[in-house]
Design a protein around this motif. Structure first.
Motif, PDB file in Angstrom:
ATOM      1  N   LEU A  83     -24.325  20.905 -64.559  1.00 30.37           N
ATOM      2  CA  LEU A  83     -23.102  21.349 -63.890  1.00 30.37           C
ATOM      3  C   LEU A  83     -21.825  20.900 -64.593  1.00 30.37           C
ATOM      4  O   LEU A  83     -20.746  21.409 -64.293  1.00 30.37           O
ATOM      5  CB  LEU A  83     -23.091  20.860 -62.438  1.00 30.37           C
ATOM      6  N   ALA A  84     -21.921  19.960 -65.523  1.00 19.82           N
ATOM      7  CA  ALA A  84     -20.729  19.420 -66.189  1.00 19.82           C
ATOM      8  C   ALA A  84     -19.884  20.498 -66.867  1.00 19.82           C
ATOM      9  O   ALA A  84     -18.662  20.529 -66.674  1.00 19.82           O
ATOM     10  CB  ALA A  84     -21.126  18.332 -67.176  1.00 19.82           C
ATOM     11  N   PRO A  85     -20.464  21.408 -67.659  1.00 22.12           N
ATOM     12  CA  PRO A  85     -19.622  22.439 -68.287  1.00 22.12           C
ATOM     13  C   PRO A  85     -18.895  23.317 -67.260  1.00 22.12           C
ATOM     14  O   PRO A  85     -17.723  23.656 -67.453  1.00 22.12           O
ATOM     15  CB  PRO A  85     -20.609  23.268 -69.107  1.00 22.12           C
ATOM     16  N   GLN A  86     -19.574  23.656 -66.170  1.00 23.75           N
ATOM     17  CA  GLN A  86     -18.941  24.470 -65.133  1.00 23.75           C
ATOM     18  C   GLN A  86     -17.800  23.706 -64.469  1.00 23.75           C
ATOM     19  O   GLN A  86     -16.743  24.279 -64.187  1.00 23.75           O
ATOM     20  CB  GLN A  86     -19.969  24.878 -64.077  1.00 23.75           C
ATOM     21  N   ALA A  87     -17.998  22.427 -64.228  1.00 23.58           N
ATOM     22  CA  ALA A  87     -16.956  21.612 -63.595  1.00 23.58           C
ATOM     23  C   ALA A  87     -15.744  21.495 -64.507  1.00 23.58           C
ATOM     24  O   ALA A  87     -14.601  21.614 -64.054  1.00 23.58           O
ATOM     25  CB  ALA A  87     -17.508  20.231 -63.259  1.00 23.58           C
ATOM     26  N   ILE A  88     -15.973  21.289 -65.792  1.00 20.11           N
ATOM     27  CA  ILE A  88     -14.861  21.192 -66.752  1.00 20.11           C
ATOM     28  C   ILE A  88     -14.094  22.507 -66.802  1.00 20.11           C
ATOM     29  O   ILE A  88     -12.864  22.522 -66.831  1.00 20.11           O
ATOM     30  CB  ILE A  88     -15.391  20.791 -68.146  1.00 20.11           C
ATOM     31  N   GLU A  89     -14.823  23.614 -66.799  1.00 13.71           N
ATOM     32  CA  GLU A  89     -14.172  24.935 -66.812  1.00 13.71           C
ATOM     33  C   GLU A  89     -13.314  25.133 -65.568  1.00 13.71           C
ATOM     34  O   GLU A  89     -12.179  25.624 -65.652  1.00 13.71           O
ATOM     35  CB  GLU A  89     -15.249  26.025 -66.894  1.00 13.71           C
ATOM     36  N   LYS A  90     -13.817  24.735 -64.400  1.00 13.02           N
ATOM     37  CA  LYS A  90     -13.045  24.864 -63.151  1.00 13.02           C
ATOM     38  C   LYS A  90     -11.775  24.016 -63.214  1.00 13.02           C
ATOM     39  O   LYS A  90     -10.702  24.459 -62.798  1.00 13.02           O
ATOM     40  CB  LYS A  90     -13.884  24.421 -61.947  1.00 13.02           C
ATOM     41  N   ILE A  91     -11.899  22.787 -63.737  1.00 18.02           N
ATOM     42  CA  ILE A  91     -10.730  21.909 -63.845  1.00 18.02           C
ATOM     43  C   ILE A  91      -9.695  22.523 -64.782  1.00 18.02           C
ATOM     44  O   ILE A  91      -8.494  22.510 -64.488  1.00 18.02           O
ATOM     45  CB  ILE A  91     -11.159  20.503 -64.313  1.00 18.02           C
ATOM     46  N   GLN A  92     -10.159  23.071 -65.900  1.00 21.05           N
ATOM     47  CA  GLN A  92      -9.234  23.720 -66.834  1.00 21.05           C
ATOM     48  C   GLN A  92      -8.539  24.906 -66.172  1.00 21.05           C
ATOM     49  O   GLN A  92      -7.342  25.117 -66.360  1.00 21.05           O
ATOM     50  CB  GLN A  92      -9.986  24.177 -68.090  1.00 21.05           C
ATOM     51  N   GLN A  93      -9.290  25.695 -65.397  1.00 23.75           N
ATOM     52  CA  GLN A  93      -8.689  26.821 -64.688  1.00 23.75           C
ATOM     53  C   GLN A  93      -7.633  26.336 -63.703  1.00 23.75           C
ATOM     54  O   GLN A  93      -6.574  26.955 -63.570  1.00 23.75           O
ATOM     55  CB  GLN A  93      -9.767  27.625 -63.945  1.00 23.75           C
ATOM     56  N   MET A  94      -7.912  25.231 -63.016  1.00 22.42           N
ATOM     57  CA  MET A  94      -6.942  24.702 -62.063  1.00 22.42           C
ATOM     58  C   MET A  94      -5.661  24.274 -62.775  1.00 22.42           C
ATOM     59  O   MET A  94      -4.558  24.553 -62.305  1.00 22.42           O
ATOM     60  CB  MET A  94      -7.548  23.512 -61.295  1.00 22.42           C
ATOM     61  N   PHE A  95      -5.815  23.589 -63.921  1.00 19.54           N
ATOM     62  CA  PHE A  95      -4.634  23.171 -64.678  1.00 19.54           C
ATOM     63  C   PHE A  95      -3.856  24.376 -65.198  1.00 19.54           C
ATOM     64  O   PHE A  95      -2.620  24.393 -65.149  1.00 19.54           O
ATOM     65  CB  PHE A  95      -5.022  22.253 -65.842  1.00 19.54           C
ATOM     66  N   ASN A  96      -4.565  25.384 -65.698  1.00 21.07           N
ATOM     67  CA  ASN A  96      -3.889  26.596 -66.194  1.00 21.07           C
ATOM     68  C   ASN A  96      -3.142  27.300 -65.067  1.00 21.07           C
ATOM     69  O   ASN A  96      -2.020  27.765 -65.245  1.00 21.07           O
ATOM     70  CB  ASN A  96      -4.898  27.546 -66.836  1.00 21.07           C
ATOM     71  N   LYS A  97      -3.767  27.373 -63.900  1.00 20.91           N
ATOM     72  CA  LYS A  97      -3.136  28.016 -62.745  1.00 20.91           C
ATOM     73  C   LYS A  97      -1.887  27.246 -62.341  1.00 20.91           C
ATOM     74  O   LYS A  97      -0.839  27.830 -62.065  1.00 20.91           O
ATOM     75  CB  LYS A  97      -4.139  28.076 -61.579  1.00 20.91           C
ATOM     76  N   LYS A  98      -1.981  25.904 -62.332  1.00 21.58           N
ATOM     77  CA  LYS A  98      -0.840  25.076 -61.962  1.00 21.58           C
ATOM     78  C   LYS A  98       0.294  25.244 -62.977  1.00 21.58           C
ATOM     79  O   LYS A  98       1.462  25.342 -62.609  1.00 21.58           O
ATOM     80  CB  LYS A  98      -1.259  23.603 -61.874  1.00 21.58           C
TER      81      LYS A  98
END
Length: 144
Positions: free
Chosen positions: A112-127
């Protein structure tokens, strides 16, 4: 020096435990399926062993029997074998199927680590996008 009786008890118990446990106990014998896959059982093995004894001192000891006291003792052992996974090898690769969901927590985290990192990156990009829009709006409001 003669062998002490407890040594015989321990030797017998350990030999019997050795007969019960071998490498095929942990990684089972391979089973080939009709489609060419090979399945191996992976097990968790635990064993315990105990031995004990005592020499009894008779009430009256003769001078020539000082070192020859009656002995009483016992030993025992036990084995626990628990299947934890199946290793499946076929043309598409190797797969490990866990029997108990709690045994592969670390593996699940790694998956799940790659998926979690991708979600965090998406959150930062959205912010960052939201902050950029807000800044742009503030600049427009300031110009007016």
């Amino acid at each position: 020096m003669s062998e002490h009786p407890i040594q015989g008890l321990m030797t017998t118990a350990m030999e019997n435990l050795k007969q019960m446990i071998d490498v095929n106990t942990i990684i089972g014998d391979p089973v080939e399926t009709p489609d060419g896959s090979v399945i191996l059982t992976v097990s968790k093995v635990g064993f315990g062993f105990a031995a004990g004894g005592t020499e009894f001192m008779p009430a009256t000891v003769k001078e020539n029997e000082k070192d020859n006291h009656p002995f009483g003792g016992g030993s025992g052992g036990g084995v626990s074998i628990t299947p934890i996974a199946f290793l499946i090898v076929n043309a598409s690769g190797v797969k490990l199927l866990h029997v108990d969901e709690s045994t592969h927590l670390y593996e699940k985290i790694l998956d799940l680590a790659p998926q979690a990192i991708e979600k965090i990156q998406q959150m930062f990009n959205k912010k960052e996008k939201q902050e950029a829009k807000l800044k742009e709006k503030q600049e427009l409001d300031f110009d007016i």
